[in-house]
Scaffold this active site. Structure first.
Site, PDB file in Angstrom:
ATOM      1  N   ARG A   1       0.901  -1.141   0.100  1.00 39.83           N
ATOM      2  CA  ARG A   1      -0.183   0.087  -0.222  1.00 39.83           C
ATOM      3  C   ARG A   1       0.770   1.116  -0.113  1.00 39.83           C
ATOM      4  O   ARG A   1       0.489   2.504  -0.380  1.00 39.83           O
ATOM      5  CB  ARG A   1      -1.012  -0.098   1.163  1.00 39.83           C
ATOM      6  CG  ARG A   1      -2.118  -0.773   1.206  1.00 39.83           C
ATOM      7  CD  ARG A   1      -3.250  -0.415   2.207  1.00 39.83           C
ATOM      8  NE  ARG A   1      -2.733  -0.304   3.455  1.00 39.83           N
ATOM      9  CZ  ARG A   1      -3.019  -1.414   4.392  1.00 39.83           C
ATOM     10  NH1 ARG A   1      -3.493  -2.626   3.950  1.00 39.83           N
ATOM     11  NH2 ARG A   1      -2.645  -1.384   5.690  1.00 39.83           N
TER      12      ARG A   1
ATOM     13  N   GLU B   1      -7.029  -2.679   0.951  1.00 41.54           N
ATOM     14  CA  GLU B   1      -7.060  -1.345   1.333  1.00 41.54           C
ATOM     15  C   GLU B   1      -7.323  -1.464   3.081  1.00 41.54           C
ATOM     16  O   GLU B   1      -7.398  -2.304   3.559  1.00 41.54           O
ATOM     17  CB  GLU B   1      -8.416  -0.656   0.878  1.00 41.54           C
ATOM     18  CG  GLU B   1      -8.465  -0.486  -0.587  1.00 41.54           C
ATOM     19  CD  GLU B   1      -7.284   0.535  -1.104  1.00 41.54           C
ATOM     20  OE1 GLU B   1      -6.967   1.474  -0.202  1.00 41.54           O
ATOM     21  OE2 GLU B   1      -6.956   0.362  -2.212  1.00 41.54           O
TER      22      GLU B   1
ATOM     23  N   ASP C   1     -10.562  -2.360   4.386  1.00 36.50           N
ATOM     24  CA  ASP C   1     -10.641  -3.753   4.430  1.00 36.50           C
ATOM     25  C   ASP C   1      -9.886  -4.416   5.249  1.00 36.50           C
ATOM     26  O   ASP C   1     -10.795  -5.579   5.639  1.00 36.50           O
ATOM     27  CB  ASP C   1     -10.573  -4.014   2.755  1.00 36.50           C
ATOM     28  CG  ASP C   1     -11.230  -3.229   1.939  1.00 36.50           C
ATOM     29  OD1 ASP C   1     -12.230  -2.929   2.440  1.00 36.50           O
ATOM     30  OD2 ASP C   1     -11.004  -3.367   0.685  1.00 36.50           O
ATOM     31  N   GLU C   2      -8.630  -4.193   5.373  1.00 39.50           N
ATOM     32  CA  GLU C   2      -7.646  -5.125   6.450  1.00 39.50           C
ATOM     33  C   GLU C   2      -8.257  -5.087   7.879  1.00 39.50           C
ATOM     34  O   GLU C   2      -8.472  -6.016   8.384  1.00 39.50           O
ATOM     35  CB  GLU C   2      -6.464  -4.665   6.339  1.00 39.50           C
ATOM     36  CG  GLU C   2      -5.350  -5.499   7.276  1.00 39.50           C
ATOM     37  CD  GLU C   2      -3.937  -5.079   6.878  1.00 39.50           C
ATOM     38  OE1 GLU C   2      -3.144  -5.423   7.723  1.00 39.50           O
ATOM     39  OE2 GLU C   2      -3.830  -4.021   6.275  1.00 39.50           O
ATOM     40  N   GLY C   3      -8.653  -3.831   8.283  1.00 40.88           N
ATOM     41  CA  GLY C   3      -9.283  -3.741   9.489  1.00 40.88           C
ATOM     42  C   GLY C   3     -10.699  -4.274   9.726  1.00 40.88           C
ATOM     43  O   GLY C   3     -11.229  -5.023  10.821  1.00 40.88           O
TER      44      GLY C   3
END
Length: 283
Positions: free
Chosen positions: A142, A178, A181-183
């Site tokens: 990222r 993103e 999205d990871e969270g």
């Protein structure tokens, strides 16, 4: 330092009404396997099980996880056992370190896939084939220019596809997550640990788990906020389905505030303030 204190204050403030689950690394890998590996049709690899690999393309290294399950039985998902523990291995450095050597980037993935393939049995009538692979890149990629990140992801796809049918890309294939999205994935996995897939857990008065996902290059914060916080942070609020319910979840990634990035900055300060104290290193 001001931003770092802000992260700490955010965690402390949001944790007051919540139970917080602190996550080191990627606790949600099993949940990703549950969502994105299981499914589809095909012959079991070893006459009984299907197998799948999850590649975690992190900032500090590439880690591969080897799973098995019985087709049609979602609850049967489990790690393949290797050397008395789960079949997981990490290679350093992370994929983002290979921006100037794409051949080495591809080889690092080939090496990981070869190791994982040796951990699973072969069919009685020949070689394993159709092993599902999902690869998820996080903060390391990222934080690169998008064109460089895409070149590296293309090498991952080439490595997976090179065996001509041995591996099949999972539902979401190879993707760059993103931060939000990871969270969200970390939050969903924490709730799955809490309820074990039983919707009855979410009765009146049930409280969700908040998550602090502490990675190498970033830290994700995810939780169900109250009405005031939802209004104050609309840009980070998303609707997340879970066991037939919808939750309004705050999910935000603090880029460059993972444990390794923070330690690197701390070492810079130590070297500046104590130049005669010798070399400092996080290794």
């Amino acid at each position: 330092m001001k931003r770092e204190r802000g992260v700490a204050v955010a965690v402390r403030e949001h944790a007051r009404p919540l139970r917080v689950f602190a996550v080191m690394g990627v606790c949600y890998v099993c949940f990703v396997a549950l969502l994105w590996l299981i499914g589809g049709t095909g012959r079991p690899v070893d006459d009984v099980h299907d197998f799948g690999f999850v590649l975690d393309l992190g900032s500090s290294g590439t880690r591969i996880h080897v799973f098995q399950w019985i087709p049609g039985e979602v609850d049967s998902l489990e790690y393949v056992v290797y050397a008395g523990g789960p079949a997981v291995r990490k290679w350093r450095p992370g994929l983002s370190h290979y921006t100037d050597d794409l051949v080495a980037a591809r080889q690092s993935i080939i090496t990981a896939l070869a190791w994982a393939l040796e951990r699973i049995p072969r069919r009685t009538d020949g070689e394993a084939e159709g092993v599902r692979v999902t690869a998820l890149a996080t903060a390391g990629l990222r934080q690169l220019p998008l064109d460089q990140a895409e070149l590296l992801l293309a090498e991952v796809r080439e490595a997976i596809d090179a065996k001509g049918g041995r591996f099949v890309r999972g539902v979401h294939g190879v993707r760059l997550l993103e931060g939000g999205d990871e969270g969200e994935l970390a939050w969903r996995s924490a709730q799955h640990l809490l309820d074990g897939g039983n919707p009855e857990v979410w009765g009146p008065g049930a409280r969700s788990l908040g998550v602090v996902d502490l990675g190498g290059g970033s830290t994700q914060l995810a939780f169900v906020p109250d009405a005031f916080e939802r209004a104050s942070h609309r840009q980070y609020i998303r609707t997340v389905p879970h066991l037939g319910r919808e939750f309004q979840v705050y999910s935000h990634s603090y880029e460059n505030f993972g444990i390794n990035r923070a330690l690197d900055r701390h070492l810079v300060v130590l070297r500046r303030e104590k130049p005669g104290a010798g070399a400092f290193s996080r290794t």
